[in-house]
Write a protein that holds these residues in place. Structure first.
Motif, PDB file in Angstrom:
ATOM      1  N   TYR A 148      28.169  51.995  54.689  1.00 55.08           N
ATOM      2  CA  TYR A 148      29.331  51.204  55.082  1.00 55.08           C
ATOM      3  C   TYR A 148      30.029  50.628  53.859  1.00 55.08           C
ATOM      4  O   TYR A 148      31.253  50.721  53.737  1.00 55.08           O
ATOM      5  N   GLU A 149      29.266  50.032  52.960  1.00 53.53           N
ATOM      6  CA  GLU A 149      29.862  49.430  51.761  1.00 53.53           C
ATOM      7  C   GLU A 149      30.578  50.475  50.910  1.00 53.53           C
ATOM      8  O   GLU A 149      31.638  50.196  50.349  1.00 53.53           O
ATOM      9  N   SER A 150      30.029  51.674  50.810  1.00 57.77           N
ATOM     10  CA  SER A 150      30.682  52.712  50.012  1.00 57.77           C
ATOM     11  C   SER A 150      31.944  53.239  50.694  1.00 57.77           C
ATOM     12  O   SER A 150      32.906  53.609  50.015  1.00 57.77           O
ATOM     13  N   LEU A 151      31.975  53.240  52.024  1.00 55.92           N
ATOM     14  CA  LEU A 151      33.158  53.721  52.745  1.00 55.92           C
ATOM     15  C   LEU A 151      34.330  52.749  52.652  1.00 55.92           C
ATOM     16  O   LEU A 151      35.487  53.172  52.646  1.00 55.92           O
ATOM     17  N   VAL A 152      34.052  51.460  52.608  1.00 57.47           N
ATOM     18  CA  VAL A 152      35.130  50.469  52.589  1.00 57.47           C
ATOM     19  C   VAL A 152      35.367  49.874  51.202  1.00 57.47           C
ATOM     20  O   VAL A 152      36.178  48.970  51.052  1.00 57.47           O
ATOM     21  N   ALA A 153      34.698  50.417  50.189  1.00 59.12           N
ATOM     22  CA  ALA A 153      34.768  49.849  48.838  1.00 59.12           C
ATOM     23  C   ALA A 153      36.192  49.800  48.294  1.00 59.12           C
ATOM     24  O   ALA A 153      36.563  48.847  47.617  1.00 59.12           O
ATOM     25  N   GLY A 154      37.017  50.772  48.582  1.00 59.49           N
ATOM     26  CA  GLY A 154      38.357  50.807  48.015  1.00 59.49           C
ATOM     27  C   GLY A 154      39.397  50.048  48.807  1.00 59.49           C
ATOM     28  O   GLY A 154      40.531  49.897  48.353  1.00 59.49           O
ATOM     29  N   SER A 155      39.071  49.561  49.981  1.00 62.71           N
ATOM     30  CA  SER A 155      40.065  48.926  50.842  1.00 62.71           C
ATOM     31  C   SER A 155      39.577  47.564  51.318  1.00 62.71           C
ATOM     32  O   SER A 155      38.743  47.465  52.211  1.00 62.71           O
ATOM     33  N   SER A 156      40.128  46.521  50.715  1.00 64.46           N
ATOM     34  CA  SER A 156      39.715  45.179  51.142  1.00 64.46           C
ATOM     35  C   SER A 156      40.217  44.885  52.559  1.00 64.46           C
ATOM     36  O   SER A 156      39.564  44.170  53.315  1.00 64.46           O
ATOM     37  N   LEU A 157      41.366  45.438  52.953  1.00 65.71           N
ATOM     38  CA  LEU A 157      41.878  45.228  54.306  1.00 65.71           C
ATOM     39  C   LEU A 157      40.917  45.839  55.336  1.00 65.71           C
ATOM     40  O   LEU A 157      40.576  45.184  56.328  1.00 65.71           O
ATOM     41  N   LEU A 158      40.496  47.072  55.100  1.00 63.54           N
ATOM     42  CA  LEU A 158      39.548  47.721  56.010  1.00 63.54           C
ATOM     43  C   LEU A 158      38.233  46.950  56.055  1.00 63.54           C
ATOM     44  O   LEU A 158      37.641  46.791  57.115  1.00 63.54           O
ATOM     45  N   HIS A 159      37.818  46.441  54.912  1.00 58.62           N
ATOM     46  CA  HIS A 159      36.586  45.659  54.853  1.00 58.62           C
ATOM     47  C   HIS A 159      36.713  44.385  55.681  1.00 58.62           C
ATOM     48  O   HIS A 159      35.787  44.008  56.405  1.00 58.62           O
ATOM     49  N   TRP A 160      37.853  43.711  55.607  1.00 62.13           N
ATOM     50  CA  TRP A 160      38.060  42.488  56.396  1.00 62.13           C
ATOM     51  C   TRP A 160      38.140  42.780  57.888  1.00 62.13           C
ATOM     52  O   TRP A 160      37.647  42.010  58.708  1.00 62.13           O
ATOM     53  N   ILE A 161      38.756  43.888  58.260  1.00 63.67           N
ATOM     54  CA  ILE A 161      38.916  44.229  59.677  1.00 63.67           C
ATOM     55  C   ILE A 161      37.588  44.632  60.305  1.00 63.67           C
ATOM     56  O   ILE A 161      37.261  44.209  61.412  1.00 63.67           O
ATOM     57  N   THR A 162      36.815  45.444  59.596  1.00 64.31           N
ATOM     58  CA  THR A 162      35.581  45.981  60.170  1.00 64.31           C
ATOM     59  C   THR A 162      34.330  45.205  59.780  1.00 64.31           C
ATOM     60  O   THR A 162      33.284  45.368  60.404  1.00 64.31           O
ATOM     61  N   GLY A 163      34.422  44.373  58.763  1.00 59.98           N
ATOM     62  CA  GLY A 163      33.247  43.701  58.224  1.00 59.98           C
ATOM     63  C   GLY A 163      32.513  42.824  59.214  1.00 59.98           C
ATOM     64  O   GLY A 163      31.285  42.901  59.327  1.00 59.98           O
TER      65      GLY A 163
END
Length: 140
Positions: free
Chosen positions: A37-52
């Motif tokens: 999960y961390e490697s998939l969202v590493a480049g996108s802070s927006l995606l990380h905030w939405i799915t985190g």
């Protein structure tokens, strides 16, 4: 010889006990899922905030269930999972200060307690042993 593992029970219920091998397999799977999960969202802070939030809640719940079962197998309260998971979150991505060092000490204790120490023999207050007693000739 161990009984067949009910993986949904292991991952989604904090009741009962679990032996070392299924605990270690579940732990490795959870760490791999977290890393993926961390490697998939590493480049996108927006995606990380939405799915985190939902991902971390699910992984945290599953980790709590697995740890609680292992602590139960060692004769300890499942509530020990809370400080262990807090310490894990504290030291991510790596320890940097005094509190992180305390977290590492707690994680070291939890590793020895859960991964290296054998199950409590026989039934305890959390249920029967997750290991079957050896059977004699003819399955008796």
């Amino acid at each position: 010889m161990t009984d067949r593992i009910d993986w949904s029970e292991l991952f989604f219920s904090a009741n009962g006990r679990v032996a070392r091998t299924p605990f270690l397999i579940a732990g490795v799977l959870l760490l791999l899922l977290f890393t993926l999960y961390e490697s998939l969202v590493a480049g996108s802070s927006l995606l990380h905030w939405i799915t985190g939030v939902p991902v971390y809640l699910l992984l945290g719940y599953v980790a709590t269930c697995v740890l609680a079962k292992r602590f139960h197998d060692r004769g300890r309260s499942g509530w020990w999972a809370a400080p262990v998971l807090f310490a894990y979150a504290l030291v991510l991505p790596y320890p940097t200060n005094f509190w992180d060092v305390l977290g590492m000490i707690l994680l070291g204790w939890a590793f020895v307690e859960c991964a290296l120490m054998p199950s409590e023999q026989g039934a305890n207050r959390f249920g029967p042993s997750p290991r079957r007693a050896p059977q004699g000739p003819g399955g008796v």
